[in-house]
Design a protein around this motif. Sequence first.
Motif, PDB file in Angstrom:
ATOM      1  N   SER A 428      -3.543 107.871-145.566  1.00 30.19           N
ATOM      2  CA  SER A 428      -2.525 108.278-146.543  1.00 30.19           C
ATOM      3  C   SER A 428      -1.286 108.715-145.783  1.00 30.19           C
ATOM      4  O   SER A 428      -1.355 109.646-144.978  1.00 30.19           O
ATOM      5  N   THR A 430       2.983 109.588-145.910  1.00 34.83           N
ATOM      6  CA  THR A 430       4.255 109.789-146.605  1.00 34.83           C
ATOM      7  C   THR A 430       5.334 109.833-145.537  1.00 34.83           C
ATOM      8  O   THR A 430       5.062 110.231-144.391  1.00 34.83           O
ATOM      9  N   SER A 452       3.965 112.525-143.118  1.00 36.80           N
ATOM     10  CA  SER A 452       2.592 112.943-142.819  1.00 36.80           C
ATOM     11  C   SER A 452       1.669 111.734-142.795  1.00 36.80           C
ATOM     12  O   SER A 452       2.024 110.653-143.269  1.00 36.80           O
ATOM     13  N   GLU A 454      -2.881 110.984-142.681  1.00 40.47           N
ATOM     14  CA  GLU A 454      -4.249 111.391-142.374  1.00 40.47           C
ATOM     15  C   GLU A 454      -5.201 110.354-142.933  1.00 40.47           C
ATOM     16  O   GLU A 454      -4.863 109.611-143.859  1.00 40.47           O
ATOM     17  N   ILE A 455      -6.377 110.320-142.378  1.00 38.22           N
ATOM     18  CA  ILE A 455      -7.383 109.354-142.824  1.00 38.22           C
ATOM     19  C   ILE A 455      -8.545 110.098-143.473  1.00 38.22           C
ATOM     20  O   ILE A 455      -8.944 111.165-143.003  1.00 38.22           O
ATOM     21  N   GLY A 456      -9.051 109.533-144.547  1.00 42.51           N
ATOM     22  CA  GLY A 456     -10.196 110.161-145.193  1.00 42.51           C
ATOM     23  C   GLY A 456     -10.572 109.473-146.489  1.00 42.51           C
ATOM     24  O   GLY A 456      -9.874 108.567-146.961  1.00 42.51           O
TER      25      GLY A 456
END
Lengths: 485, 48
Positions: A428, A430, A452, A454-456
Amino acid sequence: MARLLILGAGIAGQTAALHARNKLSSKHEVIVISPNSKWNWIPSNIWVGTGYMKPEQVTFPLAPVYAKSNIIFHQAKAVSVHPEGDSTTSLPFVTIEYTLPEKLGHIEKITYDYLINATGPKLNFDATKGLGPDKNSLSVCTFSHAHDTSKVLAEVIARMKKGEKQTLLIGTGHGNCTCQGAAFEYLFNVEFELRKQNVRDKTKIIWISNEFELGDFGIGGMFLKRGGYVTHSRIFTESLYTERGIEWITQAHVKEVLPGQTIYENLDGEEKTVNHDFAMLLPPFSGVGLKAFNKNSEDITSQLFAPNGFMIVDGDYTKKPYEEWKPGDWPKTYQSPKYKNIFAAGIAFAPPHAISKPMTNPNGIPIFPTPPRTGMPSGVMARQIAFNIADMIEGREAGPKRKASMANMGAACIASAGANFLKGTAVSMTMYPIIPDFEKYPDTGRDLNYTSGEIGLAGHWIKHFLHYAFLYKAKANPFWRIVPE
Amino acid sequence: MPVRKPFEQSYYPPVPTKLTKSFRTNLVWQFFRFLVLNIRMLRMIRKH
Protein backbone atom coordinates in the motif's frame (compact mmCIF):
# COMPACT_ATOMS: atom_id res chain seq x y z
CA MET A 1 -28.21 22.41 -26.55
CA ALA A 2 -24.52 21.58 -26.33
CA ARG A 3 -22.84 18.28 -27.06
CA LEU A 4 -19.91 16.80 -25.16
CA LEU A 5 -18.18 14.03 -27.05
CA ILE A 6 -15.92 11.66 -25.12
CA LEU A 7 -13.55 9.34 -26.94
CA GLY A 8 -12.86 6.28 -24.81
CA ALA A 9 -14.65 4.47 -22.02
CA GLY A 10 -11.81 3.44 -19.75
CA ILE A 11 -11.18 4.82 -16.28
CA ALA A 12 -10.82 8.42 -17.55
CA GLY A 13 -13.58 8.29 -20.18
CA GLN A 14 -16.11 6.64 -17.88
CA THR A 15 -15.34 9.01 -15.00
CA ALA A 16 -15.67 12.05 -17.27
CA ALA A 17 -18.92 10.78 -18.81
CA LEU A 18 -20.64 10.06 -15.49
CA HIS A 19 -19.56 13.33 -13.86
CA ALA A 20 -20.43 15.42 -16.93
CA ARG A 21 -23.84 13.80 -17.21
CA ASN A 22 -24.45 14.46 -13.54
CA LYS A 23 -23.44 18.13 -13.82
CA LEU A 24 -25.15 18.96 -17.11
CA SER A 25 -28.87 19.61 -17.49
CA SER A 26 -30.75 17.08 -19.61
CA LYS A 27 -31.00 19.40 -22.64
CA HIS A 28 -27.28 18.84 -23.23
CA GLU A 29 -25.92 15.65 -24.77
CA VAL A 30 -23.09 13.45 -23.54
CA ILE A 31 -21.86 10.98 -26.15
CA VAL A 32 -19.26 8.27 -25.54
CA ILE A 33 -17.37 6.54 -28.33
CA SER A 34 -15.57 3.31 -27.49
CA PRO A 35 -14.46 0.45 -29.71
CA ASN A 36 -15.12 -1.95 -26.83
CA SER A 37 -18.52 -3.25 -25.80
CA LYS A 38 -17.33 -3.89 -22.25
CA TRP A 39 -15.85 -1.82 -19.48
CA ASN A 40 -12.76 -3.37 -17.92
CA TRP A 41 -11.37 -2.70 -14.45
CA ILE A 42 -7.82 -2.99 -15.74
CA PRO A 43 -6.04 -3.09 -12.33
CA SER A 44 -7.64 -6.50 -11.67
CA ASN A 45 -6.46 -8.01 -14.96
CA ILE A 46 -3.38 -9.26 -13.13
CA TRP A 47 -5.73 -11.49 -11.11
CA VAL A 48 -7.27 -12.80 -14.34
CA GLY A 49 -3.74 -13.57 -15.48
CA THR A 50 -3.19 -15.96 -12.59
CA GLY A 51 -6.67 -17.48 -12.70
CA TYR A 52 -7.72 -15.89 -9.38
CA MET A 53 -10.52 -14.05 -11.21
CA LYS A 54 -12.51 -14.76 -14.37
CA PRO A 55 -12.85 -12.16 -17.16
CA GLU A 56 -16.55 -11.72 -16.24
CA GLN A 57 -15.48 -10.51 -12.80
CA VAL A 58 -13.48 -7.58 -14.18
CA THR A 59 -15.84 -6.49 -16.97
CA PHE A 60 -19.43 -5.53 -17.65
CA PRO A 61 -21.34 -4.42 -20.78
CA LEU A 62 -21.26 -0.67 -21.34
CA ALA A 63 -24.48 -0.16 -23.32
CA PRO A 64 -26.99 -0.83 -20.47
CA VAL A 65 -25.09 1.50 -18.12
CA TYR A 66 -25.15 4.34 -20.63
CA ALA A 67 -28.79 3.66 -21.49
CA LYS A 68 -29.88 4.10 -17.88
CA SER A 69 -27.58 7.11 -17.42
CA ASN A 70 -28.95 9.08 -20.39
CA ILE A 71 -25.57 8.93 -22.15
CA ILE A 72 -25.46 8.15 -25.86
CA PHE A 73 -23.05 5.34 -26.69
CA HIS A 74 -21.56 4.39 -30.03
CA GLN A 75 -19.45 1.25 -30.16
CA ALA A 76 -16.92 2.55 -32.61
CA LYS A 77 -13.34 3.71 -32.86
CA ALA A 78 -12.44 7.33 -33.46
CA VAL A 79 -10.47 7.74 -36.67
CA SER A 80 -9.92 11.48 -37.10
CA VAL A 81 -10.61 14.80 -35.44
CA HIS A 82 -11.75 17.81 -37.50
CA PRO A 83 -11.69 20.74 -35.03
CA GLU A 84 -12.67 23.30 -37.71
CA GLY A 85 -15.17 21.13 -39.55
CA ASP A 86 -14.63 20.62 -43.27
CA SER A 87 -15.88 21.92 -46.60
CA THR A 88 -19.41 20.70 -45.82
CA THR A 89 -19.80 21.93 -42.24
CA SER A 90 -18.27 24.52 -39.97
CA LEU A 91 -19.03 22.43 -36.91
CA PRO A 92 -16.13 20.50 -35.39
CA PHE A 93 -16.55 16.76 -35.70
CA VAL A 94 -14.91 13.38 -35.18
CA THR A 95 -15.02 10.63 -37.75
CA ILE A 96 -15.80 7.26 -36.24
CA GLU A 97 -15.77 3.74 -37.62
CA TYR A 98 -18.17 1.30 -35.98
CA THR A 99 -16.93 -1.87 -34.33
CA LEU A 100 -20.47 -2.88 -33.35
CA PRO A 101 -21.05 -6.11 -35.31
CA GLU A 102 -24.35 -4.86 -36.81
CA LYS A 103 -22.68 -1.72 -38.20
CA LEU A 104 -19.12 -2.99 -38.59
CA GLY A 105 -16.96 -0.70 -40.71
CA HIS A 106 -19.68 1.94 -41.10
CA ILE A 107 -18.17 5.45 -41.04
CA GLU A 108 -19.99 8.37 -39.41
CA LYS A 109 -19.30 12.00 -38.49
CA ILE A 110 -20.23 13.07 -34.96
CA THR A 111 -20.19 16.81 -34.34
CA TYR A 112 -19.29 18.24 -30.94
CA ASP A 113 -19.13 21.42 -28.92
CA TYR A 114 -16.59 19.99 -26.49
CA LEU A 115 -14.34 16.99 -26.95
CA ILE A 116 -12.51 14.87 -24.36
CA ASN A 117 -9.86 12.56 -25.72
CA ALA A 118 -9.67 9.66 -23.25
CA THR A 119 -8.66 7.00 -25.73
CA GLY A 120 -5.95 5.53 -23.54
CA PRO A 121 -2.93 3.89 -25.12
CA LYS A 122 -2.23 1.76 -28.11
CA LEU A 123 -0.42 -1.35 -26.88
CA ASN A 124 2.60 -0.99 -29.11
CA PHE A 125 3.78 -4.60 -29.29
CA ASP A 126 5.28 -3.88 -32.72
CA ALA A 127 7.97 -1.73 -31.07
CA THR A 128 9.84 -4.92 -30.11
CA LYS A 129 10.41 -7.79 -32.50
CA GLY A 130 8.59 -10.92 -31.40
CA LEU A 131 6.78 -9.18 -28.53
CA GLY A 132 3.11 -9.83 -27.82
CA PRO A 133 0.48 -12.52 -27.43
CA ASP A 134 0.31 -13.01 -31.21
CA LYS A 135 4.04 -13.66 -31.22
CA ASN A 136 6.38 -14.99 -28.53
CA SER A 137 5.35 -13.38 -25.24
CA LEU A 138 2.25 -12.98 -23.08
CA SER A 139 0.45 -9.94 -21.74
CA VAL A 140 -2.02 -8.95 -19.02
CA CYS A 141 -2.90 -5.57 -20.54
CA THR A 142 -6.44 -6.58 -21.52
CA PHE A 143 -8.77 -9.06 -19.87
CA SER A 144 -8.59 -11.36 -22.92
CA HIS A 145 -4.78 -11.24 -22.95
CA ALA A 146 -4.80 -11.97 -19.21
CA HIS A 147 -7.21 -14.88 -19.62
CA ASP A 148 -4.99 -16.43 -22.32
CA THR A 149 -1.95 -15.88 -20.10
CA SER A 150 -3.64 -17.70 -17.21
CA LYS A 151 -4.09 -20.75 -19.44
CA VAL A 152 -0.40 -20.78 -20.34
CA LEU A 153 0.52 -20.35 -16.68
CA ALA A 154 -1.67 -23.34 -15.82
CA GLU A 155 0.21 -25.41 -18.42
CA VAL A 156 3.54 -24.30 -16.96
CA ILE A 157 2.37 -25.27 -13.46
CA ALA A 158 1.21 -28.65 -14.78
CA ARG A 159 4.69 -29.27 -16.19
CA MET A 160 6.25 -28.35 -12.85
CA LYS A 161 3.95 -30.79 -11.09
CA LYS A 162 5.36 -33.47 -13.36
CA GLY A 163 8.81 -32.53 -12.08
CA GLU A 164 10.04 -30.24 -14.85
CA LYS A 165 11.91 -27.09 -13.86
CA GLN A 166 10.63 -23.92 -15.50
CA THR A 167 11.97 -20.40 -15.89
CA LEU A 168 9.52 -17.51 -15.86
CA LEU A 169 10.45 -14.08 -17.20
CA ILE A 170 8.18 -11.21 -16.19
CA GLY A 171 8.58 -7.47 -16.72
CA THR A 172 8.76 -4.86 -19.45
CA GLY A 173 9.28 -5.62 -23.13
CA HIS A 174 10.91 -2.40 -24.29
CA GLY A 175 13.26 0.32 -23.08
CA ASN A 176 10.48 2.92 -22.93
CA CYS A 177 7.75 0.95 -21.19
CA THR A 178 5.57 2.34 -18.44
CA CYS A 179 3.24 0.45 -16.06
CA GLN A 180 6.03 -1.35 -14.20
CA GLY A 181 3.53 -1.54 -11.33
CA ALA A 182 1.24 -3.89 -13.24
CA ALA A 183 4.12 -6.19 -14.16
CA PHE A 184 5.31 -6.05 -10.53
CA GLU A 185 1.87 -7.12 -9.32
CA TYR A 186 1.70 -9.94 -11.82
CA LEU A 187 5.18 -11.10 -10.83
CA PHE A 188 4.31 -11.42 -7.15
CA ASN A 189 0.88 -12.92 -7.79
CA VAL A 190 2.48 -15.60 -9.94
CA GLU A 191 5.08 -16.25 -7.26
CA PHE A 192 2.30 -16.52 -4.65
CA GLU A 193 0.32 -18.89 -6.88
CA LEU A 194 3.37 -21.12 -7.40
CA ARG A 195 3.87 -21.36 -3.64
CA LYS A 196 0.19 -22.16 -3.21
CA GLN A 197 0.52 -24.94 -5.78
CA ASN A 198 3.67 -26.29 -4.07
CA VAL A 199 5.84 -25.92 -7.16
CA ARG A 200 7.88 -22.89 -6.18
CA ASP A 201 11.02 -25.04 -5.84
CA LYS A 202 10.65 -26.02 -9.49
CA THR A 203 10.68 -22.41 -10.66
CA LYS A 204 13.24 -19.80 -11.42
CA ILE A 205 11.57 -16.39 -11.65
CA ILE A 206 13.35 -13.47 -13.30
CA TRP A 207 12.21 -9.87 -13.39
CA ILE A 208 13.35 -7.76 -16.35
CA SER A 209 12.78 -4.03 -16.42
CA ASN A 210 13.80 -0.75 -18.02
CA GLU A 211 13.99 0.88 -14.57
CA PHE A 212 17.40 2.19 -13.53
CA GLU A 213 16.93 0.45 -10.19
CA LEU A 214 14.19 -1.64 -8.65
CA GLY A 215 11.48 0.45 -7.03
CA ASP A 216 11.60 3.22 -9.64
CA PHE A 217 8.13 2.44 -11.07
CA GLY A 218 8.45 5.28 -13.57
CA ILE A 219 8.15 7.90 -10.84
CA GLY A 220 11.83 7.97 -9.94
CA GLY A 221 11.03 5.85 -6.89
CA MET A 222 10.12 7.49 -3.62
CA PHE A 223 11.53 8.07 -0.19
CA LEU A 224 9.82 6.68 2.90
CA LYS A 225 10.27 7.13 6.61
CA ARG A 226 10.83 3.69 8.11
CA GLY A 227 12.64 2.37 11.16
CA GLY A 228 14.24 5.70 11.99
CA TYR A 229 15.59 6.21 8.46
CA VAL A 230 14.48 7.97 5.33
CA THR A 231 14.97 5.21 2.80
CA HIS A 232 14.50 4.93 -0.97
CA SER A 233 11.89 2.51 -2.34
CA ARG A 234 14.74 0.66 -4.03
CA ILE A 235 15.76 -0.84 -0.69
CA PHE A 236 12.26 -2.07 0.12
CA THR A 237 11.73 -3.44 -3.37
CA GLU A 238 15.05 -5.29 -3.42
CA SER A 239 14.17 -6.67 -0.01
CA LEU A 240 10.87 -8.04 -1.30
CA TYR A 241 12.51 -9.62 -4.38
CA THR A 242 15.15 -11.22 -2.18
CA GLU A 243 12.60 -12.46 0.33
CA ARG A 244 10.57 -14.10 -2.46
CA GLY A 245 13.64 -15.50 -4.24
CA ILE A 246 13.22 -13.51 -7.45
CA GLU A 247 16.23 -12.53 -9.58
CA TRP A 248 16.18 -9.16 -11.27
CA ILE A 249 17.57 -7.57 -14.41
CA THR A 250 17.23 -3.79 -14.57
CA GLN A 251 18.35 -1.13 -17.09
CA ALA A 252 17.20 -3.46 -19.86
CA HIS A 253 15.78 -2.71 -23.29
CA VAL A 254 14.25 -5.87 -24.74
CA LYS A 255 15.30 -6.01 -28.40
CA GLU A 256 13.68 -9.23 -29.47
CA VAL A 257 11.60 -12.02 -28.05
CA LEU A 258 12.15 -15.44 -29.61
CA PRO A 259 10.36 -18.64 -28.64
CA GLY A 260 11.99 -19.46 -25.30
CA GLN A 261 14.57 -16.68 -25.40
CA THR A 262 14.67 -12.92 -24.91
CA ILE A 263 17.46 -10.72 -26.22
CA TYR A 264 18.05 -7.44 -24.44
CA GLU A 265 20.52 -4.60 -24.40
CA ASN A 266 21.55 -2.92 -21.16
CA LEU A 267 22.63 0.61 -20.31
CA ASP A 268 26.27 -0.34 -20.90
CA GLY A 269 25.34 -1.24 -24.47
CA GLU A 270 25.94 -4.97 -23.93
CA GLU A 271 23.66 -7.47 -25.65
CA LYS A 272 22.55 -10.35 -23.45
CA THR A 273 20.07 -13.18 -23.58
CA VAL A 274 17.83 -14.88 -21.07
CA ASN A 275 16.12 -18.22 -21.68
CA HIS A 276 12.63 -18.90 -20.40
CA ASP A 277 9.63 -21.20 -20.57
CA PHE A 278 7.13 -18.41 -19.95
CA ALA A 279 7.48 -14.70 -20.71
CA MET A 280 4.96 -12.05 -19.69
CA LEU A 281 6.36 -8.78 -20.98
CA LEU A 282 4.39 -5.55 -21.10
CA PRO A 283 4.55 -3.47 -24.28
CA PRO A 284 5.36 0.23 -24.54
CA PHE A 285 2.44 2.58 -25.06
CA SER A 286 1.76 5.08 -27.81
CA GLY A 287 -1.24 7.17 -28.77
CA VAL A 288 -4.02 5.34 -30.59
CA GLY A 289 -3.12 6.98 -33.90
CA LEU A 290 -5.87 9.58 -34.23
CA LYS A 291 -5.39 11.93 -37.19
CA ALA A 292 -6.42 15.58 -37.25
CA PHE A 293 -7.44 17.73 -40.21
CA ASN A 294 -8.27 21.42 -40.62
CA LYS A 295 -11.15 22.97 -42.57
CA ASN A 296 -9.28 22.51 -45.85
CA SER A 297 -8.71 18.84 -45.03
CA GLU A 298 -4.98 19.47 -44.52
CA ASP A 299 -3.27 17.18 -42.03
CA ILE A 300 -2.71 19.03 -38.73
CA THR A 301 -2.01 15.92 -36.65
CA SER A 302 1.35 17.30 -35.53
CA GLN A 303 -0.38 20.40 -34.11
CA LEU A 304 -2.72 18.38 -31.92
CA PHE A 305 -0.59 15.38 -31.10
CA ALA A 306 3.00 14.78 -29.98
CA PRO A 307 5.12 12.44 -32.14
CA ASN A 308 4.24 9.55 -29.79
CA GLY A 309 0.57 10.04 -30.64
CA PHE A 310 -0.52 11.49 -27.30
CA MET A 311 -2.45 14.77 -27.28
CA ILE A 312 -0.64 18.07 -26.65
CA VAL A 313 -2.30 19.96 -23.80
CA ASP A 314 -1.37 22.89 -21.55
CA GLY A 315 2.02 21.54 -20.44
CA ASP A 316 5.45 23.00 -21.19
CA TYR A 317 6.82 20.78 -23.95
CA THR A 318 10.07 22.69 -24.40
CA LYS A 319 12.97 20.25 -24.73
CA LYS A 320 15.24 20.68 -21.73
CA PRO A 321 17.64 18.58 -19.68
CA TYR A 322 16.54 16.68 -16.58
CA GLU A 323 18.18 19.24 -14.32
CA GLU A 324 15.84 21.95 -15.63
CA TRP A 325 12.61 20.03 -15.29
CA LYS A 326 10.06 21.79 -13.10
CA PRO A 327 6.76 20.66 -11.59
CA GLY A 328 5.21 23.62 -13.43
CA ASP A 329 5.94 21.86 -16.75
CA TRP A 330 3.03 19.51 -16.10
CA PRO A 331 -0.42 20.33 -17.49
CA LYS A 332 -3.07 21.76 -15.19
CA THR A 333 -6.34 21.85 -17.11
CA TYR A 334 -5.54 19.41 -19.96
CA GLN A 335 -6.90 21.85 -22.52
CA SER A 336 -5.50 21.82 -26.04
CA PRO A 337 -3.58 25.09 -26.60
CA LYS A 338 -4.76 25.23 -30.21
CA TYR A 339 -8.44 24.32 -29.86
CA LYS A 340 -9.91 25.43 -26.54
CA ASN A 341 -12.87 23.04 -26.72
CA ILE A 342 -10.61 19.97 -26.82
CA PHE A 343 -9.24 18.27 -23.70
CA ALA A 344 -7.32 15.05 -23.04
CA ALA A 345 -7.49 12.87 -19.92
CA GLY A 346 -5.64 9.86 -18.58
CA ILE A 347 -2.99 8.18 -20.69
CA ALA A 348 -4.18 10.10 -23.79
CA PHE A 349 -2.46 13.38 -22.82
CA ALA A 350 1.17 13.86 -23.76
CA PRO A 351 3.39 14.21 -20.68
CA PRO A 352 5.89 17.06 -21.06
CA HIS A 353 8.73 14.69 -20.16
CA ALA A 354 9.44 11.62 -18.08
CA ILE A 355 9.53 11.60 -14.27
CA SER A 356 12.46 9.18 -13.97
CA LYS A 357 15.79 10.48 -15.19
CA PRO A 358 16.30 9.72 -18.91
CA MET A 359 19.16 7.33 -19.64
CA THR A 360 20.63 6.36 -23.01
CA ASN A 361 23.09 3.58 -23.66
CA PRO A 362 26.25 3.96 -25.82
CA ASN A 363 24.30 2.66 -28.83
CA GLY A 364 21.86 5.56 -28.49
CA ILE A 365 18.99 3.48 -27.14
CA PRO A 366 16.95 5.26 -24.47
CA ILE A 367 16.32 2.99 -21.49
CA PHE A 368 14.07 4.57 -18.89
CA PRO A 369 10.42 4.33 -17.90
CA THR A 370 7.91 6.75 -19.35
CA PRO A 371 5.60 8.34 -16.77
CA PRO A 372 2.60 6.43 -15.45
CA ARG A 373 -0.71 8.34 -15.44
CA THR A 374 -3.26 5.66 -14.81
CA GLY A 375 -5.76 4.90 -12.04
CA MET A 376 -6.29 7.59 -9.45
CA PRO A 377 -4.62 10.48 -11.37
CA SER A 378 -6.59 9.53 -14.50
CA GLY A 379 -9.85 9.62 -12.61
CA VAL A 380 -9.08 12.91 -10.85
CA MET A 381 -8.09 14.74 -14.03
CA ALA A 382 -11.13 13.32 -15.90
CA ARG A 383 -13.46 14.53 -13.14
CA GLN A 384 -11.94 18.03 -13.14
CA ILE A 385 -12.14 18.25 -16.94
CA ALA A 386 -15.80 17.16 -16.84
CA PHE A 387 -16.59 19.77 -14.16
CA ASN A 388 -14.80 22.50 -16.14
CA ILE A 389 -16.64 21.66 -19.34
CA ALA A 390 -19.98 21.51 -17.53
CA ASP A 391 -19.28 24.95 -16.05
CA MET A 392 -18.45 26.35 -19.49
CA ILE A 393 -21.49 24.78 -21.16
CA GLU A 394 -23.84 26.01 -18.43
CA GLY A 395 -22.28 29.49 -18.65
CA ARG A 396 -20.90 29.51 -15.13
CA GLU A 397 -17.30 30.00 -16.30
CA ALA A 398 -15.65 31.30 -19.45
CA GLY A 399 -12.71 28.89 -19.23
CA PRO A 400 -11.44 25.91 -17.25
CA LYS A 401 -10.91 26.97 -13.62
CA ARG A 402 -10.38 23.66 -11.84
CA LYS A 403 -6.88 22.27 -12.00
CA ALA A 404 -5.53 18.76 -11.68
CA SER A 405 -1.79 18.96 -12.18
CA MET A 406 0.08 15.79 -11.27
CA ALA A 407 2.58 18.15 -9.64
CA ASN A 408 -0.08 19.11 -7.07
CA MET A 409 -1.81 15.78 -6.87
CA GLY A 410 -1.21 12.83 -4.60
CA ALA A 411 -1.82 9.22 -5.42
CA ALA A 412 -2.68 6.10 -3.49
CA CYS A 413 -1.69 2.81 -5.05
CA ILE A 414 -2.27 -0.74 -3.89
CA ALA A 415 0.01 -3.26 -5.57
CA SER A 416 -1.08 -6.83 -5.00
CA ALA A 417 1.65 -9.26 -3.96
CA GLY A 418 -0.54 -12.34 -3.52
CA ALA A 419 -4.30 -12.82 -3.54
CA ASN A 420 -5.80 -14.59 -0.55
CA PHE A 421 -8.07 -13.30 2.23
CA LEU A 422 -5.95 -14.77 5.01
CA LYS A 423 -2.47 -15.18 3.52
CA GLY A 424 -2.38 -12.60 0.73
CA THR A 425 -0.44 -9.35 0.84
CA ALA A 426 -0.30 -6.09 -1.06
CA VAL A 427 1.99 -3.09 -0.99
CA SER A 428 0.00 0.00 0.00
CA MET A 429 1.61 3.22 -1.18
CA THR A 430 0.66 6.85 -0.94
CA MET A 431 2.68 9.69 -2.35
CA TYR A 432 2.41 13.44 -2.58
CA PRO A 433 3.01 14.97 -5.03
CA ILE A 434 3.22 12.50 -7.91
CA ILE A 435 5.73 14.73 -9.72
CA PRO A 436 8.68 15.27 -7.37
CA ASP A 437 9.26 18.87 -6.34
CA PHE A 438 12.89 19.22 -5.27
CA GLU A 439 12.50 22.95 -4.61
CA LYS A 440 9.76 22.41 -2.05
CA TYR A 441 11.09 19.10 -0.71
CA PRO A 442 14.85 19.40 -1.39
CA ASP A 443 16.11 15.96 -0.33
CA THR A 444 13.25 13.68 -1.21
CA GLY A 445 11.13 15.47 -3.82
CA ARG A 446 7.97 14.55 -1.93
CA ASP A 447 6.23 15.30 1.35
CA LEU A 448 7.26 12.52 3.75
CA ASN A 449 4.12 13.09 5.82
CA TYR A 450 2.01 11.98 2.86
CA THR A 451 4.38 9.50 1.25
CA SER A 452 4.28 6.02 2.70
CA GLY A 453 4.50 2.34 1.84
CA GLU A 454 3.99 -0.95 3.63
CA ILE A 455 3.20 -4.53 2.80
CA GLY A 456 0.56 -6.63 4.47
CA LEU A 457 -2.75 -8.45 4.33
CA ALA A 458 -4.66 -5.20 4.93
CA GLY A 459 -3.49 -3.99 1.53
CA HIS A 460 -5.01 -7.06 -0.09
CA TRP A 461 -8.32 -6.43 1.66
CA ILE A 462 -8.29 -2.83 0.42
CA LYS A 463 -7.42 -3.85 -3.15
CA HIS A 464 -10.24 -6.39 -3.13
CA PHE A 465 -12.69 -3.88 -1.70
CA LEU A 466 -11.63 -1.26 -4.27
CA HIS A 467 -12.16 -3.79 -7.07
CA TYR A 468 -15.86 -4.02 -6.18
CA ALA A 469 -16.19 -0.33 -5.27
CA PHE A 470 -14.87 0.84 -8.64
CA LEU A 471 -16.99 -1.64 -10.57
CA TYR A 472 -20.00 -0.41 -8.59
CA LYS A 473 -19.15 3.18 -9.43
CA ALA A 474 -18.48 2.51 -13.12
CA LYS A 475 -21.89 0.86 -13.38
CA ALA A 476 -23.40 4.17 -12.20
CA ASN A 477 -25.24 2.38 -9.42
CA PRO A 478 -27.02 4.47 -6.74
CA PHE A 479 -24.74 6.86 -4.83
CA TRP A 480 -21.81 6.09 -7.19
CA ARG A 481 -20.45 9.56 -6.52
CA ILE A 482 -19.45 8.71 -2.96
CA VAL A 483 -16.76 6.38 -4.36
CA PRO A 484 -13.74 8.64 -4.88
CA GLU A 485 -11.59 8.56 -8.00
CA MET B 1 13.02 -20.05 0.25
CA PRO B 2 15.67 -17.44 -0.64
CA VAL B 3 19.23 -18.65 -0.59
CA ARG B 4 21.69 -15.82 -0.04
CA LYS B 5 24.97 -16.36 -1.78
CA PRO B 6 27.89 -14.04 -1.00
CA PHE B 7 28.39 -11.18 -3.44
CA GLU B 8 25.32 -12.01 -5.54
CA GLN B 9 22.49 -9.48 -5.91
CA SER B 10 20.35 -11.06 -3.19
CA TYR B 11 23.22 -10.88 -0.66
CA TYR B 12 22.83 -7.20 0.17
CA PRO B 13 19.17 -6.20 0.62
CA PRO B 14 17.58 -6.33 4.07
CA VAL B 15 15.31 -9.32 4.59
CA PRO B 16 12.44 -9.32 7.10
CA THR B 17 12.63 -11.46 10.21
CA LYS B 18 10.05 -14.16 10.91
CA LEU B 19 8.34 -11.83 13.37
CA THR B 20 8.06 -9.03 10.81
CA LYS B 21 6.64 -11.45 8.25
CA SER B 22 4.14 -12.87 10.73
CA PHE B 23 2.79 -9.38 11.44
CA ARG B 24 2.04 -8.98 7.74
CA THR B 25 -0.71 -11.57 7.99
CA ASN B 26 -1.61 -11.26 11.68
CA LEU B 27 -5.36 -10.62 11.60
CA VAL B 28 -5.51 -8.31 14.63
CA TRP B 29 -2.56 -6.20 13.54
CA GLN B 30 -3.71 -6.12 9.93
CA PHE B 31 -7.20 -5.01 10.94
CA PHE B 32 -5.56 -2.08 12.70
CA ARG B 33 -3.39 -1.38 9.65
CA PHE B 34 -6.51 -1.58 7.48
CA LEU B 35 -7.95 1.34 9.45
CA VAL B 36 -4.68 3.28 9.33
CA LEU B 37 -4.26 2.77 5.58
CA ASN B 38 -7.82 3.88 4.89
CA ILE B 39 -7.27 7.04 6.91
CA ARG B 40 -4.03 7.69 4.99
CA MET B 41 -5.80 7.32 1.67
CA LEU B 42 -8.69 9.52 2.74
CA ARG B 43 -6.18 12.22 3.69
CA MET B 44 -4.74 11.92 0.20
CA ILE B 45 -8.16 12.14 -1.43
CA ARG B 46 -9.00 15.25 0.62
CA LYS B 47 -5.96 16.99 -0.88
CA HIS B 48 -7.51 16.81 -4.39
